[in-house]
Scaffold this active site. Structure first.
Site, mmCIF file in Angstrom:
data_model
loop_
_atom_site.group_PDB
_atom_site.id
_atom_site.type_symbol
_atom_site.label_atom_id
_atom_site.label_comp_id
_atom_site.label_asym_id
_atom_site.label_seq_id
_atom_site.Cartn_x
_atom_site.Cartn_y
_atom_site.Cartn_z
ATOM 1 N N CYS A 142 0.871 -1.183 0.000
ATOM 2 C CA CYS A 142 0.000 0.000 0.000
ATOM 3 C C CYS A 142 0.901 1.225 0.000
ATOM 4 C CB CYS A 142 -1.004 -0.025 1.152
ATOM 5 S SG CYS A 142 -0.335 0.103 2.810
ATOM 6 N N THR B 152 2.167 3.094 2.404
ATOM 7 C CA THR B 152 3.248 2.949 3.382
ATOM 8 C C THR B 152 3.571 1.500 3.714
ATOM 9 O OG1 THR B 152 1.611 3.004 5.143
ATOM 10 C CG2 THR B 152 2.619 5.114 4.533
#
Ligand code: RB5
Length: 145
Positions: free
Chosen positions: A65, A67
């Site tokens: 994703c 982060t």
């Protein structure tokens, strides 16, 4: 080795490249989406991929994703999952050796593809060290009860 792969929109572009890179190396990859850069909710993609690892249908998981953090938090809600958010190669090695992580979560926005591929390479080839670490991992898994 069969690998569960998933991303949200923040990880979509790297996920596509990671899938092709793993397939070229002979890994069996099950792609749980997403399928474009259109905004989606990462738990919807983390959960089925994590369930595939927890059930044994896949041996390891790779989730991407923005982060890696949201994917890690969601995947760790699935019983049997030890997901580690990794941004460096040494941590990829340690999450396998010490924590027996069965899923690695990656940042598609803050870590470049080459680094993530190096992380994956180490994550997939490193064995759990066992010994004193086995006792600690068992204690983590006991927290599910
Ligand atoms: C989506 O904008 C972003 O929040 C997500 O990709 C991820 O970074 C969450 O942890």
């Amino acid at each position: 080795m069969r690998i569960a792969l998933a991303s949200d929109h923040g990880g979509f572009e790297q996920k596509e490249q990671i899938r092709d890179w793993l397939t070229d190396q002979g890994y069996e990859v099950e792609d749980f989406g997403c399928n474009s850069t259109e905004s989606v909710d990462y738990p919807d993609y983390a959960a089925p991929a994590a369930r595939a690892v927890a059930s044994g249908a896949c041996d390891r998981g790779i989730l991407v994703c923005g982060t890696g953090i949201g994917m890690m938090l969601a995947a760790n809600k699935i019983r049997g999952i030890r997901a580690a958010n990794v941004t460096s190669v040494p941590f990829a090695e340690l999450c396998r050796e010490h924590n027996n992580a069965n899923i690695v979560t990656l940042s598609g926005r803050f870590v470049d593809l080459a680094t993530n591929e190096s992380i994956i390479e180490v994550f997939l080839r490193t064995e759990f060290a066992g010994g004193r670490h086995a006792r600690r991992v068992e204690k983590i898994m006991d927290l599910e009860n």
